[in-house]
Design an enzyme around this catalytic site. Structure first.
Site, PDB file in Angstrom:
ATOM      1  CG  ASP A   1     -22.422  27.458  33.167  1.00 38.24           C
ATOM      2  OD1 ASP A   1     -21.694  28.238  33.281  1.00 38.24           O
ATOM      3  OD2 ASP A   1     -23.775  27.726  32.844  1.00 38.24           O
TER       4      ASP A   1
ATOM      5  CD  GLU B   1     -24.692  33.245  30.117  1.00 38.52           C
ATOM      6  OE1 GLU B   1     -23.690  32.936  30.655  1.00 38.52           O
ATOM      7  OE2 GLU B   1     -25.577  34.021  30.390  1.00 38.52           O
TER       8      GLU B   1
ATOM      9  CG  ASP C   1     -20.384  31.780  34.186  1.00 39.86           C
ATOM     10  OD1 ASP C   1     -20.103  30.730  33.550  1.00 39.86           O
ATOM     11  OD2 ASP C   1     -21.377  32.196  34.864  1.00 39.86           O
TER      12      ASP C   1
ATOM     13  CE1 TYR D   1     -27.364  25.577  34.824  1.00 33.34           C
ATOM     14  CE2 TYR D   1     -25.499  26.702  35.756  1.00 33.34           C
ATOM     15  CZ  TYR D   1     -26.143  26.395  34.793  1.00 33.34           C
ATOM     16  OH  TYR D   1     -25.683  26.676  33.406  1.00 33.34           O
TER      17      TYR D   1
END
Length: 546
Positions: free
Chosen positions: A77, A459, A80, A225
């Site tokens: 996603d 990120e 990571d 999430y």
């Protein structure tokens, strides 16, 4: 007169936007191409020969084997190496929406094939993850152990456990979202690969049935999430895509009689009401007048955001950027711009405007706002630099991303602790360009620091994906549209970058089963969170409201 005025303004603005694009020195076609390459850099599994990001290789080929299922594939996603199903599904749904709604433009840009491949990379994974009856695998990898190592996915050493939903452990949000992804994608492949399209549609029906029959909120991916908005938006979203894909009355009945809906201020991996409302507005204008409530709520979404609206609730930075969160804010920028682009085109098509109190806004004004949001990310901002890697002026060089920051020829014998010393805590530019990634973006004061350790700003996430932002031009000679597009990370794949979300107070009405609308209760205030590694390392946790 208003209808004629809007149509005339569309012609003028579409042509003038081409001139503006030249003056801004933005190559939107190149931005579109690169945003799709970013998605390819996020792929997991067995890669096709000669990947466009040349530094990527095969990874996580044994995912799922311990649970007796093949879960190789899908997308990482963000920065990571965990595969989160919830944002991945949202990314695929919105990418499919772009491919469905803007298919002629993507074809003209020469990217429709790459977009379909990007969609299929996700849907192939979803079909495998939901292949067992009443069992649905929604995550691969342990974020706690994964975040203790800074390794390329090709050489990661952390365990790869799976997270499963079943009859005793439901997750309505992610099941309904994945049903939406499969249904939307079925439309994209209809006429291109009919057997595959039907397979996707069958999978969508099965997952939506599972979501309905085994209701329960999903919090398995917390604290990264966390779904604070509940699952009713995903049920409406999933039913809407299934109705568009099938035209079956059962899904329309659910939308009209069983769904819950509300006027909101954001469109994101956790909050889908606005997206469903705009889809249903299209059906309303096409003749289904019993869907008028959704059209009114779509107008409300625009009124809550658009500068100059008396009902605006969203904060704007001094430089003019939407700012909803203090981390990974670009995902909300791209998703909002995408919805505004679609709604603007629908308003133009049906010669309509949006009324916010005593103010009226044309399709051109709405599209102009969307364009300004995207231009900000591409470099037209107070710091005069691009937020997209490998694009524009002074692009970022230190994306918070394992694969991009660890050299391809890095030693295999480096332990997890030393991996941060060598490749994370360094000021050196990333050795591998994460082409097309839209990073988290600036803070509410338009400040942006290009530092790998500053994950909230640097990120990327697939969710910021290609939420295709349109910058359009029209050729007066040909009298036809020639859209240059880029669906910037909103594919959700826009790996939702590190996000701490605050409560979103919704002074809206919820409609349930055609009863009298009732206000949202305090426990229903919508909130969601994708928390960064940095915040988790500091011991930060987000508690679900209600």
């Amino acid at each position: 007169m208003a209808e004629y005025s809007c149509s005339l303004m569309v012609l003028l603005t579409l042509f003038s936007s081409f001139l503006v694009c030249i003056n801004a020195n933005f190559d939107y076609k190149d931005a579109l191409k690169k945003s799709i390459i970013f998605l390819e850099a996020q792929r997991s599994g067995k890669l096709p020969p000669h990947p466009r990001p040349p530094w990527r290789g095969d990874s996580a080929l044994n995912d799922g084997k311990a649970a007796g299922v093949d879960l190789a594939g899908g997308y990482y996603d963000a920065g990571d190496n965990v595969k989160y199903g919830f944002p991945m599904a949202f990314t695929v749904t919105t990418l499919a929406w772009a491919a469905y709604f803007y298919q002629p433009e993507l074809t003209a840009a020469g990217e429709i094939h790459n977009v379909r491949n990007a969609i299929r990379w996700g849907t192939d994974y979803f079909l495998k993850a939901s292949s067992l009856r009443n069992r649905f695998f929604v995550q691969v990898g342990d974020p706690v152990t994964d975040h203790k190592c800074w390794m390329r996915p090709e050489k990661m050493k952390s365990a790869r456990p799976v997270l499963e939903l079943n009859e005793k452990k439901p997750g309505t949000e992610i099941a309904a979202e994945t049903a939406a992804a499969l249904a939307a994608s079925a439309i994209v492949f209809r006429g291109v690969d009919q057997p595959y399209s039907q397979k996707l549609l069958n999978g969508a029906k099965k997952l939506f049935q599972f979501a309905q029959e085994h209701r329960g909120t999903f919090d398995g991916e917390c604290p990264f999430y966390c779904s604070f908005s509940g699952y009713r938006d995903e049920l409406l979203w999933g039913a809407t895509w299934l109705y568009i894909a099938t035209k079956r009355p059962i899904y329309l009945k659910f939308i009209q009689e069983e769904s819950t809906t509300a006027v909101v201020t954001e469109f994101s991996w956790d909050l889908k009401f606005a997206g469903a409302q705009i889809l249903l507005s299209q059906l309303y204008w096409e003749g289904q007048k019993d869907l008028q409530t959704f059209k009114q709520q779509a107008d409300g979404f625009v009124c809550n955001i658009l500068p100059g609206s008396p009902y605006r609730q969203v904060f704007m930075t001094p430089g003019g950027l939407i700012h909803l969160r203090d981390g990974a804010n670009s995902q909300y920028v791209t998703s909002t711009a995408f919805l505004f682009s679609v709604y603007s085109d629908l308003l133009a098509r049906h010669k309509m405007e949006v009324t916010c109190g005593d103010k009226r806004f044309t399709c051109v004004q709405i599209m102009d706002f969307a364009k300004k949001q995207m231009d900000y990310l591409l470099g037209n901002n107070p710091v005069k630099r691009s937020m997209m890697v490998g694009f524009g002026k002074d692009p970022p060089l230190h994306a918070h991303h394992r694969g991009a920051s660890v050299p391809v020829d890095a030693k295999d014998d480096v332990n997890c602790g030393m991996s941060f010393v060598y490749w994370y805590n360094t000021d050196k530019p990333n050795p591998n360009e994460l082409t097309g990634a839209i990073l988290g973006g600036p803070d509410r004061a338009d400040r942006f620091v290009d530092a790998r350790v500053n994950s909230s700003m640097t990120e990327p996430c697939t969710v910021s994906k290609i939420d295709i932002v349109l910058v359009t031009q029209k050729s007066p000679q040909e009298g036809s549209y020639n859209h240059l597009i880029f669906h910037l990370v909103e594919i959700g794949l826009v790996g939702l970058g590190n996000t701490i979300k605050k409560k979103v107070n919704i002074p809206a009405m919820v409609k349930i089963r055609k009863k009298r609308p009732v206000p949202l209760q305090p426990s229903q205030k919508l909130q969601s969170s994708r928390v960064s590694e940095e915040q988790v390392h500091r011991g930060f946790r987000v508690a679900a409201a209600g």
